[in-house]
Design a protein around this motif. Sequence first.
Motif, mmCIF file in Angstrom:
data_model
loop_
_atom_site.group_PDB
_atom_site.id
_atom_site.type_symbol
_atom_site.label_atom_id
_atom_site.label_comp_id
_atom_site.label_asym_id
_atom_site.label_seq_id
_atom_site.Cartn_x
_atom_site.Cartn_y
_atom_site.Cartn_z
ATOM 1 N N VAL A 1 6.972 -26.467 -1.718
ATOM 2 C CA VAL A 1 6.954 -26.801 -0.257
ATOM 3 C C VAL A 1 6.969 -25.720 0.417
ATOM 4 C CG1 VAL A 1 7.741 -28.365 1.619
ATOM 5 C CG2 VAL A 1 7.924 -29.043 -0.660
ATOM 6 N N PRO A 2 6.090 -25.243 1.328
ATOM 7 C CA PRO A 2 5.989 -24.133 2.098
ATOM 8 C C PRO A 2 7.064 -24.171 3.081
ATOM 9 C CG PRO A 2 3.779 -24.941 2.006
ATOM 10 C CD PRO A 2 4.542 -25.770 1.514
ATOM 11 N N GLY A 3 7.780 -23.034 3.389
ATOM 12 C CA GLY A 3 9.142 -23.037 4.347
ATOM 13 C C GLY A 3 10.393 -23.237 3.643
ATOM 14 N N PHE A 4 10.253 -23.616 2.280
ATOM 15 C CA PHE A 4 11.648 -24.061 1.649
ATOM 16 C C PHE A 4 11.524 -23.254 0.370
ATOM 17 C CE2 PHE A 4 10.765 -27.649 4.307
ATOM 18 C CZ PHE A 4 12.156 -27.983 4.819
ATOM 19 N N TYR B 1 16.059 -36.461 -7.767
ATOM 20 C CA TYR B 1 15.788 -35.211 -6.765
ATOM 21 C C TYR B 1 15.884 -33.948 -7.271
ATOM 22 C CZ TYR B 1 15.720 -38.732 -2.714
ATOM 23 O OH TYR B 1 15.081 -39.420 -1.898
ATOM 24 N N LYS B 2 16.684 -33.484 -8.077
ATOM 25 C CA LYS B 2 16.965 -32.295 -8.555
ATOM 26 C C LYS B 2 15.962 -31.918 -9.349
ATOM 27 C CE LYS B 2 22.112 -31.761 -8.569
ATOM 28 N NZ LYS B 2 23.254 -31.854 -9.161
ATOM 29 N N GLU B 3 15.422 -32.837 -10.317
ATOM 30 C CA GLU B 3 14.275 -32.552 -11.362
ATOM 31 C C GLU B 3 12.954 -32.468 -10.499
ATOM 32 O OE1 GLU B 3 12.666 -31.984 -14.541
ATOM 33 O OE2 GLU B 3 14.781 -32.284 -14.366
ATOM 34 N N LYS C 1 15.551 -25.980 -3.389
ATOM 35 C CA LYS C 1 16.223 -26.087 -2.027
ATOM 36 C C LYS C 1 15.545 -27.034 -1.390
ATOM 37 C CE LYS C 1 19.593 -23.311 -3.415
ATOM 38 N NZ LYS C 1 21.057 -23.703 -3.855
ATOM 39 N N ILE C 2 14.707 -27.996 -1.612
ATOM 40 C CA ILE C 2 14.003 -28.750 -0.871
ATOM 41 C C ILE C 2 14.830 -29.876 -0.376
ATOM 42 C CG2 ILE C 2 11.817 -30.081 -0.428
ATOM 43 C CD1 ILE C 2 10.745 -28.332 -2.851
ATOM 44 N N PRO C 3 15.150 -30.425 1.018
ATOM 45 C CA PRO C 3 15.928 -31.491 1.187
ATOM 46 C C PRO C 3 15.184 -32.801 0.800
ATOM 47 C CG PRO C 3 15.657 -29.957 3.152
ATOM 48 C CD PRO C 3 14.603 -29.720 2.119
ATOM 49 N N ALA C 4 16.158 -33.801 0.487
ATOM 50 C CA ALA C 4 15.618 -35.333 -0.050
ATOM 51 C C ALA C 4 14.718 -35.649 0.826
ATOM 52 C CB ALA C 4 16.769 -35.991 -0.309
ATOM 53 N N ARG C 5 14.814 -35.871 2.329
ATOM 54 C CA ARG C 5 13.927 -36.367 2.995
ATOM 55 C C ARG C 5 12.526 -35.661 3.275
ATOM 56 N NH1 ARG C 5 13.548 -33.209 7.438
ATOM 57 N NH2 ARG C 5 14.906 -31.457 7.775
ATOM 58 N N ILE C 6 12.546 -34.320 2.959
ATOM 59 C CA ILE C 6 11.329 -33.677 2.793
ATOM 60 C C ILE C 6 10.547 -34.130 1.591
ATOM 61 C CG2 ILE C 6 9.982 -31.540 2.531
ATOM 62 C CD1 ILE C 6 11.192 -32.001 5.290
ATOM 63 N N ILE C 7 11.323 -34.344 0.341
ATOM 64 C CA ILE C 7 10.646 -34.800 -0.760
ATOM 65 C C ILE C 7 10.034 -36.072 -0.594
ATOM 66 C CG2 ILE C 7 10.896 -35.473 -3.231
ATOM 67 C CD1 ILE C 7 12.935 -33.349 -3.473
ATOM 68 N N ASP C 8 10.704 -36.975 0.022
ATOM 69 C CA ASP C 8 10.366 -38.471 0.434
ATOM 70 C C ASP C 8 9.048 -38.539 1.203
ATOM 71 O OD1 ASP C 8 12.595 -39.440 -1.045
ATOM 72 O OD2 ASP C 8 13.647 -39.823 0.782
ATOM 73 N N GLN C 9 9.040 -37.670 2.305
ATOM 74 C CA GLN C 9 7.678 -37.413 3.176
ATOM 75 C C GLN C 9 6.614 -36.918 2.373
ATOM 76 O OE1 GLN C 9 8.973 -34.963 6.268
ATOM 77 N NE2 GLN C 9 10.452 -36.380 7.366
#
Length: 475
Positions: free
Chosen positions: A41-44, A32-34, A48-56
């Motif tokens: 991602v717009p808005g982040f 996730y860090k990598e 600092k992008i949350p894991a759930r957003i990366i998954d989505q």
Amino acid sequence: MKSAVETLNPTRVRLTVEVPFEELKPSLDAAYKEINKQVSVPGFRKGKIPARIIDQRFGRAAVLQEAVNQALPEFYGKAVDESELNVLGQPEVDITELNDNEELKFTAEVDIRPELELPDYEGIEVTVDAVAVSDEDIDGSITQLRDRFASVKPVERAAAEGDVLVLDLEASVDGEVLEDGVAKGVSYTIGSGELLDGIDEAVTGIEAGGTATFESELKGGSAAGRTASIKVEVSKVQERELPELDDDFAQLASEFDTLEELRADARTRLESSKKYEQATDAQQKVLEAYLEKVEVPIPEKLLADEIGTRKHNLEHHQLEPMGMTLEQYLKVQGQTEEEYTAELEEQSRKGIKTQFVLDEIVAKEQLNVSQDELTEHLLQRAAGSGMSPDQFAQQIVQGGQVPMLVGEVARGKALQVVVEQAKVTDSEGNAVDLSDDDDTDGDAAAEATEAAADETDTADTADEASDAAEEKTEA
């Protein structure tokens, strides 16, 4: 983590590894860090992008794949250690199961060093040439020294055997002068055999300013292997003058005052050189005799890699700088590609077998290499390379080849163990003492070992590849 080993053949195994999902979590967090570093991602804020957003946005599967790629080398390495395997080269990894929040399963097929049964060292008998220095040998040594102090003077006569000529050469094929076929001011001694076939006959009898044309097969360059028309112009004919063989020459060419002392020193040096050659010959014959007593299965992938490496080195590191292709080289050698490949395979098998057997002796006898032994070997190798010891050492360290050098010394010591149990006699029936008391024996053993392995370090290379595999294994 659980692992199991299946033996496929004496030199290859399959590891089956099962990893609970909990053990993947550190790699998952790192993944996730990598990914955070690489995407926006717009808005982040970046990173600092949350894991759930990366998954989505990018899919959980991409994260899992990244985590597995990072974790596999560690899990593979642990499985190898747990199974106490002596692996060679990179594994062939296949992920058989990867279920989110369940487990990771994978297999890894890899070559291993075969387990060897070493026969006793006793019972080997070999014969080598006796050490003998004749007056003719001494004369030859003095003649070589005398040649080094020879001078030349221009003469106005036809060129003859032994004369030193200054030549201009021009090679043509099919009437076209080759771009790399022109050379000017070449110094050549008639009879030395250092240039083209047929040149001696062409220039003998020609005076300065004369020309001749002859045909010869080119050994290198863009037209290697083809017959060329060679035009040669003699610009100078020079006669060699040798110094008189007397005490004055001895004082000029050495630290000795008399010719008699110089000849005595030549005898001593020749005896030492022939003794070294005798020791090397004995070591190699003992090694070959011992290898015949050992059955060694050869890993096929390692063999194929070694054959490929040797062929690559010949084509790109030896022939390419000379402007010669492999096809041209084989034509000059009078070999077919099938014959060349068969020869490569034989050499590679012998090299791998030699190293496996000697490494096994190193382990059995618990032989270690001291810093002094390594330094002495490094100095010897540096002298043979034409580099200074500092330059050679720097190259070895930067290339990560120190373990290779340690291996060479250790194998030389292993061979010495076998040699000390062998019966060695010379051609006159005298016993030859090759005990380790003689300082030259260790060097001779190392040289014999390198010769038997054809100056390669196949097993060392495989070990290094294995280390790299633990760092770079990818799914």
